[in-house]
Design an enzyme around this catalytic site. Structure first.
Site, PDB file in Angstrom:
ATOM      1  N   GLU A  31       0.839  -1.208   0.000  1.00  0.00           N
ATOM      2  CA  GLU A  31       0.000   0.000   0.000  1.00  0.00           C
ATOM      3  C   GLU A  31       0.870   1.252   0.000  1.00  0.00           C
ATOM      4  O   GLU A  31       1.827   1.361   0.766  1.00  0.00           O
ATOM      5  CB  GLU A  31      -0.895  -0.033   1.245  1.00  0.00           C
ATOM      6  CG  GLU A  31      -2.316   0.326   0.979  1.00  0.00           C
ATOM      7  CD  GLU A  31      -3.040  -0.654   0.060  1.00  0.00           C
ATOM      8  OE1 GLU A  31      -3.143  -0.363  -1.153  1.00  0.00           O
ATOM      9  OE2 GLU A  31      -3.509  -1.688   0.552  1.00  0.00           O
ATOM     10  N   GLY A 134     -16.336   4.290  -3.116  1.00  0.00           N
ATOM     11  CA  GLY A 134     -15.789   4.826  -1.869  1.00  0.00           C
ATOM     12  C   GLY A 134     -15.371   3.763  -0.873  1.00  0.00           C
ATOM     13  O   GLY A 134     -15.083   4.056   0.282  1.00  0.00           O
ATOM     14  N   GLY A 136     -12.736   1.721  -1.345  1.00  0.00           N
ATOM     15  CA  GLY A 136     -11.339   1.347  -1.533  1.00  0.00           C
ATOM     16  C   GLY A 136     -11.193   0.152  -2.455  1.00  0.00           C
ATOM     17  O   GLY A 136     -10.187  -0.552  -2.426  1.00  0.00           O
ATOM     18  N   SER A 138     -11.614   0.484  -5.831  1.00  0.00           N
ATOM     19  CA  SER A 138     -11.284   1.018  -7.156  1.00  0.00           C
ATOM     20  C   SER A 138     -12.440   1.014  -8.139  1.00  0.00           C
ATOM     21  O   SER A 138     -12.307   0.568  -9.283  1.00  0.00           O
ATOM     22  CB  SER A 138     -10.111   0.266  -7.772  1.00  0.00           C
ATOM     23  OG  SER A 138      -8.956   0.692  -7.179  1.00  0.00           O
ATOM     24  N   SER A 139     -13.563   1.542  -7.709  1.00  0.00           N
ATOM     25  CA  SER A 139     -14.647   1.757  -8.667  1.00  0.00           C
ATOM     26  C   SER A 139     -14.151   2.676  -9.779  1.00  0.00           C
ATOM     27  O   SER A 139     -14.596   2.565 -10.926  1.00  0.00           O
ATOM     28  CB  SER A 139     -15.848   2.381  -7.961  1.00  0.00           C
ATOM     29  OG  SER A 139     -15.462   3.549  -7.260  1.00  0.00           O
ATOM     30  N   SER A 140     -13.215   3.558  -9.465  1.00  0.00           N
ATOM     31  CA  SER A 140     -12.723   4.482 -10.498  1.00  0.00           C
ATOM     32  C   SER A 140     -11.887   3.746 -11.549  1.00  0.00           C
ATOM     33  O   SER A 140     -12.053   3.988 -12.743  1.00  0.00           O
ATOM     34  CB  SER A 140     -11.924   5.613  -9.862  1.00  0.00           C
ATOM     35  OG  SER A 140     -10.881   5.112  -9.070  1.00  0.00           O
ATOM     36  N   GLU A 172      -7.128   9.907 -14.151  1.00  0.00           N
ATOM     37  CA  GLU A 172      -7.313  10.064 -12.706  1.00  0.00           C
ATOM     38  C   GLU A 172      -6.461  11.235 -12.174  1.00  0.00           C
ATOM     39  O   GLU A 172      -6.920  12.041 -11.383  1.00  0.00           O
ATOM     40  CB  GLU A 172      -6.910   8.754 -12.024  1.00  0.00           C
ATOM     41  CG  GLU A 172      -7.195   8.741 -10.563  1.00  0.00           C
ATOM     42  CD  GLU A 172      -8.117   7.604 -10.145  1.00  0.00           C
ATOM     43  OE1 GLU A 172      -8.480   6.754 -10.977  1.00  0.00           O
ATOM     44  OE2 GLU A 172      -8.470   7.581  -8.973  1.00  0.00           O
ATOM     45  N   ASP A 184      -4.149   0.404  -9.408  1.00  0.00           N
ATOM     46  CA  ASP A 184      -5.552   0.028  -9.604  1.00  0.00           C
ATOM     47  C   ASP A 184      -5.844  -0.234 -11.073  1.00  0.00           C
ATOM     48  O   ASP A 184      -6.525  -1.205 -11.432  1.00  0.00           O
ATOM     49  CB  ASP A 184      -6.483   1.126  -9.084  1.00  0.00           C
ATOM     50  CG  ASP A 184      -6.158   1.513  -7.646  1.00  0.00           C
ATOM     51  OD1 ASP A 184      -5.465   0.737  -6.972  1.00  0.00           O
ATOM     52  OD2 ASP A 184      -6.592   2.586  -7.218  1.00  0.00           O
ATOM     53  N   TYR A 236      -4.151  11.802   1.132  1.00  0.00           N
ATOM     54  CA  TYR A 236      -3.414  11.007   0.150  1.00  0.00           C
ATOM     55  C   TYR A 236      -2.262  11.820  -0.443  1.00  0.00           C
ATOM     56  O   TYR A 236      -1.120  11.364  -0.494  1.00  0.00           O
ATOM     57  CB  TYR A 236      -4.370  10.531  -0.953  1.00  0.00           C
ATOM     58  CG  TYR A 236      -3.745   9.548  -1.918  1.00  0.00           C
ATOM     59  CD1 TYR A 236      -3.904   8.180  -1.761  1.00  0.00           C
ATOM     60  CD2 TYR A 236      -2.988  10.000  -2.995  1.00  0.00           C
ATOM     61  CE1 TYR A 236      -3.327   7.283  -2.638  1.00  0.00           C
ATOM     62  CE2 TYR A 236      -2.405   9.115  -3.882  1.00  0.00           C
ATOM     63  CZ  TYR A 236      -2.585   7.754  -3.707  1.00  0.00           C
ATOM     64  OH  TYR A 236      -2.002   6.869  -4.583  1.00  0.00           O
TER      65      TYR A 236
HETATM   66  C1  GLA Z   1      -5.281   4.265  -4.122  1.00  0.00           C
HETATM   67  C2  GLA Z   1      -4.526   4.684  -5.381  1.00  0.00           C
HETATM   68  C3  GLA Z   1      -3.439   3.685  -5.735  1.00  0.00           C
HETATM   69  C4  GLA Z   1      -2.558   3.373  -4.538  1.00  0.00           C
HETATM   70  C5  GLA Z   1      -3.402   3.059  -3.309  1.00  0.00           C
HETATM   71  C6  GLA Z   1      -2.575   2.905  -2.071  1.00  0.00           C
HETATM   72  O1  GLA Z   1      -5.995   3.093  -4.381  1.00  0.00           O
HETATM   73  O2  GLA Z   1      -5.414   4.800  -6.470  1.00  0.00           O
HETATM   74  O3  GLA Z   1      -2.676   4.170  -6.824  1.00  0.00           O
HETATM   75  O4  GLA Z   1      -1.652   4.412  -4.292  1.00  0.00           O
HETATM   76  O5  GLA Z   1      -4.377   4.060  -3.069  1.00  0.00           O
HETATM   77  O6  GLA Z   1      -1.786   1.773  -2.169  1.00  0.00           O
END
Ligand code: GLA
Length: 394
Positions: A31, A134, A136, A138-140, A172, A184, A236
């Site tokens: 992470e 939202g 975590g 990665s819907s995006s 993004e 992601d 972030y």
């Molecule tokens: C989000 C970001 C990723 C990564 C993670 C943390 O998901 O989109 O690129 O940095 O946080 O590991």
């Protein structure tokens, strides 16, 4: 649930030319290492975003989705003026697909007509998704991957999957304004059923590593805390800036270039906060390497302690956990999980727990009870299985 095709029919009164989809992801370990040039080990999940596409003959792009049915429409030739400077004029969710269109066209000067047109056909895109927003997961990246796959094929751009992942990240970073890494998008493009993607985020070399959860009698639980986060604001970007500061103080291009042996020197050179940010990233890179090696040699059950150590590092050194995530992780572990950690960017979202199949119900119940006792909103707990990456479905 309304499908992408249903929504497309409602929007246009006609049938789509095709349907593409891309998955969300769970990060098993690694992470905040991606934008430091380091290692990550995510897998794509069965939750997907689908897009139904049709052509238009007016050089415009129109997007609509089941979670905001008001269509957004712009001329393809105007995308360059919109992103990044005037992105605020576009409603937030639509910046993802429009940003991908912009990213795919941006560097393709040769495709542009003499009169300034884009040289590609206009499109209608209708989206439907079952990736929780939202959380975590990665819907995006799912929306980016579906859009990139569809447009690349329809516009005949011939990009490979890594280039499509890069287009997603560009969208993004520039069109949405979230300074994320590429994990992601790579997971969503490259995912494989039953496997994780061990990725070197500097070379973008990816290895498909079998996870073998089910044969080992294990299930991977997602515990969505419901605490919403957004990476275009706040923490972030601050963490990313601390990492860049730490690398500069150590005289290396990125924290990837440090090893655990360098930490003693780092501690002498830096303030306490920067040092702890650096220590998280450097030890996390090592944990990813250890997790892949352990998985290969001893199987998935043996990676539990690495998941636990990753969580402690994010909680104490990187400071991106929240009480709900800590409670989910601690409770799952106390109820018998093999290992548990928060997943994704942090400040909310979901934690994961690797759990014996026979303990799934009791772990979930223990976490639900602990949330109720703490006065937290009920968590959403569900199992995920590693799944295939972006593809054309129809
Ligand atoms: C989000 C970001 C990723 C990564 C993670 C943390 O998901 O989109 O690129 O940095 O946080 O590991």
């Amino acid at each position: 649930m309304t499908s992408a095709t249903d929504l497309f029919r409602e929007l246009t009164g006609s049938e789509p030319l095709g349907v593409w989809s891309a998955p969300g992801r769970v990060n098993l370990i690694g992470e905040h290492t991606d934008y430091n040039g380091g290692f990550v080990f995510p897998f794509a999940i069965e939750h997907r975003t689908s897009v139904a596409l049709g052509l238009r003959d007016d050089g415009r792009i129109r997007v609509v989705s089941t979670f905001d049915p008001v269509p957004v429409e712009v001329a393809l030739a105007d995308l360059d003026a919109l992103f990044p400077a005037r992105r605020d004029e576009i409603v937030e969710w639509a910046r993802y697909p429009l940003g991908v269109a912009w990213a795919l066209l941006r560097d393709r000067v040769l495709l542009k007509d003499a009169d300034g047109g884009t040289g590609v056909t206009g499109v209608d895109l209708a989206f439907a998704s079952d990736v929780p927003v939202g959380a975590g997961l990665s819907s995006s990246a799912a929306i980016e991957g579906a859009t990139a796959s569809a447009l690349d094929e329809i516009w005949n751009l011939g990009n490979d999957r890594v280039s499509l992942a890069r287009a997603g990240r560009l969208a993004e970073n520039e069109a949405v304004g979230a300074p994320t890494g590429i994990m992601d998008q790579m997971a969503s493009m490259l995912g494989r059923a039953d496997a994780g993607i061990f990725l070197d985020c500097r070379s973008l070399e990816a290895q498909v590593v079998e996870l073998g959860f089910a044969p080992a009698g294990l299930e991977l639980l997602v515990m969505d805390t419901g605490v919403k986060h957004a990476h275009s604001t706040g923490g972030y970007g601050e963490r990313r800036a601390s990492c860049e500061k730490g690398a500069a103080l150590m005289g290396v291009p990125a924290l990837r270039d440090l090893s655990v042996d360098d930490l003693a020197r780092a501690e002498e050179l830096m303030d306490d906060v920067t040092f702890r940010r650096v220590r998280h990233v450097v030890t996390e890179d090592q944990r990813v390497l250890d997790a892949v090696a352990t998985l290969r040699s001893e199987g998935p059950r043996a990676i539990g302690p690495l998941l636990d150590a990753s969580h402690a590092s994010m909680r104490d050194d990187f400071e991106i956990s929240v009480p709900e995530l800590d409670l989910a992780v601690d409770t799952a572990r106390a109820a018998g999980a093999v290992g548990a950690r928060m997943t994704g960017g942090g400040f909310g979202g979901a934690a994961i727990a690797l759990v014996d199949q026979g303990l799934v119900a009791s772990v979930a119940l223990a976490v639900e009870r602990a949330f109720a006792d703490a006065g937290f909103a009920p968590p959403h707990i569900f199992g995920v299985r590693p799944a295939d990456g972006a593809r054309r479905d129809a």
